[in-house]
Design an enzyme around this catalytic site. Structure first.
Site, PDB file in Angstrom:
ATOM      1  N   HIS A 287       8.339   0.686   3.774  1.00  0.00           N
ATOM      2  CA  HIS A 287       7.935  -0.612   4.288  1.00  0.00           C
ATOM      3  C   HIS A 287       9.201  -1.398   4.597  1.00  0.00           C
ATOM      4  O   HIS A 287      10.287  -1.087   4.081  1.00  0.00           O
ATOM      5  CB  HIS A 287       7.096  -1.368   3.251  1.00  0.00           C
ATOM      6  CG  HIS A 287       5.702  -0.820   3.080  1.00  0.00           C
ATOM      7  ND1 HIS A 287       4.805  -0.767   4.115  1.00  0.00           N
ATOM      8  CD2 HIS A 287       5.066  -0.321   1.985  1.00  0.00           C
ATOM      9  CE1 HIS A 287       3.659  -0.254   3.674  1.00  0.00           C
ATOM     10  NE2 HIS A 287       3.803   0.041   2.382  1.00  0.00           N
ATOM     11  N   GLY A 288       9.078  -2.426   5.432  1.00  0.00           N
ATOM     12  CA  GLY A 288      10.271  -3.185   5.770  1.00  0.00           C
ATOM     13  C   GLY A 288       9.974  -4.592   6.203  1.00  0.00           C
ATOM     14  O   GLY A 288       8.808  -5.014   6.306  1.00  0.00           O
TER      15      GLY A 288
ATOM     16  N   CYS B  34       8.690  -1.520   9.390  1.00  0.00           N
ATOM     17  CA  CYS B  34       8.449  -2.722  10.198  1.00  0.00           C
ATOM     18  C   CYS B  34       9.658  -3.646  10.135  1.00  0.00           C
ATOM     19  O   CYS B  34      10.444  -3.618   9.186  1.00  0.00           O
ATOM     20  CB  CYS B  34       7.210  -3.461   9.688  1.00  0.00           C
ATOM     21  SG  CYS B  34       5.670  -2.706  10.205  1.00  0.00           S
TER      22      CYS B  34
ATOM     23  N   ARG C  78       0.809  -1.208   0.000  1.00  0.00           N
ATOM     24  CA  ARG C  78       0.000   0.000   0.000  1.00  0.00           C
ATOM     25  C   ARG C  78       0.850   1.269   0.000  1.00  0.00           C
ATOM     26  O   ARG C  78       2.000   1.264   0.433  1.00  0.00           O
ATOM     27  CB  ARG C  78      -0.911   0.018   1.236  1.00  0.00           C
ATOM     28  CG  ARG C  78      -2.001  -1.024   1.207  1.00  0.00           C
ATOM     29  CD  ARG C  78      -2.778  -1.027   2.506  1.00  0.00           C
ATOM     30  NE  ARG C  78      -1.940  -1.400   3.645  1.00  0.00           N
ATOM     31  CZ  ARG C  78      -2.396  -1.523   4.891  1.00  0.00           C
ATOM     32  NH1 ARG C  78      -3.658  -1.279   5.151  1.00  0.00           N
ATOM     33  NH2 ARG C  78      -1.592  -1.882   5.859  1.00  0.00           N
TER      34      ARG C  78
END
Length: 490
Positions: A324-325, A365, A265
């Site tokens: 994001h991660g 994350c 997203r």
């Protein structure tokens, strides 16, 4: 640059220098020109003539070096050169060339970073030592230093008096003197251990205090800071020097929109984080550059680009990654992971950053698991704040599929992780991420001279108190700092 210094170019430089520039140049040239000849200098033309009398203009690097030192980089174009070219040639300069004295440069840099408040304190502490007429409101720190040299209170092998005064006013400026002594092996014989310098009664601050001597102790009943012989004062070599301007480069990587094939997203709210970080690091005197929506290969490329920059004149480096991660990695907009070690390793190998703090703040994350609160001994769950969620704005996570990776930490690194491994971190779709927003808030409102690890402990506490979609988040600072780090918030 041409073989011979062109008088027309020197005239053009003179036409663009103001009175304060000339005063600064005169100070830097005090080791190069006899004092009597220097006293008659009114403008830069006079100064260039005095330098020519000493055959110093034969050194084609001297004038550019002087201009760079006083921050007049705009005048280098007159000489058809640049800071980068001059810096490179200075490294190759013949050892027999005089150049600007490192001692003079060090004193000048201290004067440039001296605040008005600190200057008033320095003058107050010097009242018993220097004539009051020399300490008037119009006197600059350079004027004060010149007078200290005349009174034999300051010299290349006599830095104790100034060092002690700066320890009272600004410990980070005092670090400049230690850096200078550590740089110059010839200073070794003149150097005293810090505690001896501060505790030796004959080197104590020249401030008028009502001091009673009772069995070897020193006690004062007036203002000022004075140690007993058994005290252990703070060591300035415990602090990183943060007085360079600019302080360093800061890279912000902000990934908002991800490729459709990744099914990841958009990171709504990340623009708020980016704007807060940009403002914060500019306020801390970093040169900030923002790169947005980078694929994994682009992230690696920009990291290498910044690691190859010349950080010689800088005091630190900072990098913020918003994406994001997964465990041990951040994701490019193509969904491909970039290990955190790939972010840090190029800077560990950068030859112009050793011993300087390298700061990384990672909002991503580190897994897909949610953290739950636990009940404390008083029967209350470890929650104090519930985040507001509605139809328009909500809490999201920055997670993807986890993968096993490790993060190596080299010397002088600080890595601020939004969350511990295996867990998700949270981002508000309009207010920004919980971690970055709290980090910015704590740095902007921290007490003066509070070190970064104390600030990050507060960030941990505040973030851990929040309830996020019913879950918890626990940031994790990882560090191999070798000194205390106090970031400037001027």
């Amino acid at each position: 640059m041409q073989q011979n210094m062109d008088p027309l170019k020197l005239h053009e430089i003179d036409e663009n220098l103001i009175g304060t520039d000339v005063a600064q140049l005169k100070f830097l040239c005090m080791n190069l020109i006899p004092k009597k000849r220097l006293e008659t200098v009114i403008d830069a033309k006079d100064l260039f003539q005095r330098l020519d009398e000493q055959a110093l203009l034969d050194d084609q690097l001297l004038v550019p070096e002087l201009l760079i030192t006083i921050g007049r980089l705009d005048l280098l174009g007159i000489l058809k050169t640049s800071k980068e070219e001059v810096d490179r040639k200075l490294l190759e300069r013949d050892i027999s060339s005089k150049g600007v004295s490192p001692y003079r440069k060090m004193l000048f840099e201290i004067s440039e970073d001296m605040t008005e408040e600190n200057l008033r304190s320095v003058k107050f502490l010097l009242v018993p030592v220097l004539p009051k007429a020399k300490l008037g409101s119009s006197a600059s720190l350079l004027d004060v230093m010149i007078e200290m040299e005349k009174q034999q209170k300051l010299g290349e092998d006599n830095l104790h008096e100034l060092y002690n005064i700066l320890m009272e006013c600004n410990k980070q400026l005092a670090c400049r003197i230690e850096d200078f002594q550590n740089m110059d092996p010839e200073q070794e014989t003149h150097r005293l251990p810090l505690q001896e310098m501060l505790n030796d009664e004959q080197l104590s601050l020249p401030i008028q205090l009502n001091i009673e001597r009772v069995e070897g102790e020193r006690r004062d009943s007036s203002v000022g800071s004075l140690y007993t012989d058994s005290d252990t004062p703070p060591r300035s070599d415990e602090y990183y020097s943060m007085t360079q301007r600019p302080l360093g480069f800061c890279l912000i990587i902000n990934n908002y929109r991800f490729e459709e094939a990744t099914s990841l997203r958009k990171r709504e709210g990340t623009m708020k984080d980016k704007d807060e970080l940009l403002s914060l690091f500019q306020r801390m005197h970093f040169e900030v550059e923002v790169r947005e929506d980078l694929r994994a290969s682009d992230i690696r490329a920009v990291i290498k680009e910044f690691a190859k920059k010349d950080h010689t004149q800088m005091g630190a480096f900072a990098c913020c990654v918003l994406s994001h991660g997964e465990k041990g990695a951040v994701l490019g907009t193509d969904g491909i992971p970039v290990e955190i070690r790939e972010l840090t390793q190029p800077f560990a190998e950068c030859h112009t950053l050793p011993t300087k703090p390298k700061l990384f703040f990672i909002q991503a994350c580190q897994g897909k698991e949610n953290q739950y609160g636990i009940w404390t001994a008083d029967g209350q769950e470890n929650d104090t704040e519930e985040s507001t969620i509605d139809e328009e704005s909500k809490i999201e996570e920055d997670a993807s599929v986890p993968a096993m990776r490790r993060v190596p930490l080299e010397a002088d690194f600080l890595i601020g992780m939004a969350t511990v491994e295996q867990y998700m971190s949270y981002r508000h779709t309009t207010e920004g991420s919980v971690y970055i927003q709290e980090l910015c808030r704590q740095l902007q409102n921290c007490p003066r001279n509070e070190d970064i690890l104390s600030i990050l402990t507060k960030v941990n506490r505040e973030v851990s108190f929040k309830v996020l979609n019913g879950f918890k988040q626990m940031p994790e600072p990882r560090y191999t700092l070798t000194k205390k780090l106090v970031l400037p918030m001027d």
